[in-house]
Design a protein around this motif. Structure first.
Motif, PDB file in Angstrom:
ATOM      1  N   ASP A   5     -29.045  21.866 -13.694  1.00 22.04           N
ATOM      2  CA  ASP A   5     -28.180  20.708 -13.875  1.00 22.04           C
ATOM      3  C   ASP A   5     -28.657  19.554 -13.015  1.00 22.04           C
ATOM      4  O   ASP A   5     -29.085  19.743 -11.885  1.00 22.04           O
ATOM      5  CB  ASP A   5     -26.737  21.051 -13.473  1.00 22.04           C
ATOM      6  N   MET A   6     -28.527  18.367 -13.563  1.00 19.62           N
ATOM      7  CA  MET A   6     -28.911  17.177 -12.825  1.00 19.62           C
ATOM      8  C   MET A   6     -27.803  16.825 -11.838  1.00 19.62           C
ATOM      9  O   MET A   6     -26.626  16.916 -12.168  1.00 19.62           O
ATOM     10  CB  MET A   6     -29.120  16.052 -13.836  1.00 19.62           C
ATOM     11  N   SER A   7     -28.186  16.446 -10.642  1.00 24.47           N
ATOM     12  CA  SER A   7     -27.189  16.002  -9.677  1.00 24.47           C
ATOM     13  C   SER A   7     -26.869  14.531  -9.927  1.00 24.47           C
ATOM     14  O   SER A   7     -27.637  13.813 -10.575  1.00 24.47           O
ATOM     15  CB  SER A   7     -27.714  16.179  -8.253  1.00 24.47           C
ATOM     16  N   ARG A  30     -30.992  16.805 -19.842  1.00 22.48           N
ATOM     17  CA  ARG A  30     -30.203  17.075 -18.638  1.00 22.48           C
ATOM     18  C   ARG A  30     -29.336  15.869 -18.291  1.00 22.48           C
ATOM     19  O   ARG A  30     -28.206  16.011 -17.839  1.00 22.48           O
ATOM     20  CB  ARG A  30     -31.121  17.416 -17.468  1.00 22.48           C
ATOM     21  N   PHE A  31     -29.895  14.678 -18.497  1.00 15.86           N
ATOM     22  CA  PHE A  31     -29.165  13.445 -18.229  1.00 15.86           C
ATOM     23  C   PHE A  31     -27.945  13.347 -19.147  1.00 15.86           C
ATOM     24  O   PHE A  31     -26.818  13.114 -18.693  1.00 15.86           O
ATOM     25  CB  PHE A  31     -30.116  12.261 -18.467  1.00 15.86           C
ATOM     26  N   ASP A  32     -28.167  13.558 -20.442  1.00 16.22           N
ATOM     27  CA  ASP A  32     -27.069  13.488 -21.418  1.00 16.22           C
ATOM     28  C   ASP A  32     -25.998  14.522 -21.115  1.00 16.22           C
ATOM     29  O   ASP A  32     -24.806  14.263 -21.245  1.00 16.22           O
ATOM     30  CB  ASP A  32     -27.606  13.699 -22.844  1.00 16.22           C
ATOM     31  N   LEU A  33     -26.451  15.703 -20.722  1.00 17.41           N
ATOM     32  CA  LEU A  33     -25.531  16.787 -20.387  1.00 17.41           C
ATOM     33  C   LEU A  33     -24.652  16.380 -19.200  1.00 17.41           C
ATOM     34  O   LEU A  33     -23.447  16.614 -19.188  1.00 17.41           O
ATOM     35  CB  LEU A  33     -26.348  18.029 -20.025  1.00 17.41           C
ATOM     36  N   HIS A  34     -25.286  15.764 -18.218  1.00 13.66           N
ATOM     37  CA  HIS A  34     -24.549  15.361 -17.020  1.00 13.66           C
ATOM     38  C   HIS A  34     -23.503  14.293 -17.341  1.00 13.66           C
ATOM     39  O   HIS A  34     -22.351  14.416 -16.927  1.00 13.66           O
ATOM     40  CB  HIS A  34     -25.515  14.872 -15.940  1.00 13.66           C
TER      41      HIS A  34
END
Ligand code: ZN
Length: 81
Positions: A5-7, A30-34
């Motif tokens: 996961d992206m912080s 990962r960005f979209d998920l975050h």
């Protein structure tokens, strides 16, 4: 938490690359998920997007460094609380 996961901090640092379409597909995912899970970052990305629209282009100046530092301070306080 998934280690992939992206912080929030990472997201803030990658936001201009994201908006330029310069991220790798994996990072973009990962960005979209975050931003799908994090209201703070969603708001931040929306804000920068609006700033860029108003300016008509994306430059380094689009991201106000003071706003960025304030946001990072918010994240710090929020994670510590
Ligand atoms: Zn976040």
């Amino acid at each position: 938490m998934n280690p992939n996961d992206m912080s929030c901090k990472e997201l803030v640092e990658l936001v201009t690359d994201y908006l330029e379409g310069a991220l790798s597909p994996a990072d973009r995912q990962r960005f979209d998920l975050h931003i799908g899970k994090c209201d703070w970052c969603k708001l931040y990305v929306d804000q920068i997007r609006l700033t860029i629209q108003a300016a008509g282009k994306l430059t380094e100046d689009s991201v106000d460094p003071r706003a960025k530092n304030e946001l990072l301070a918010v994240f710090r306080d929020w994670k510590n609380s």
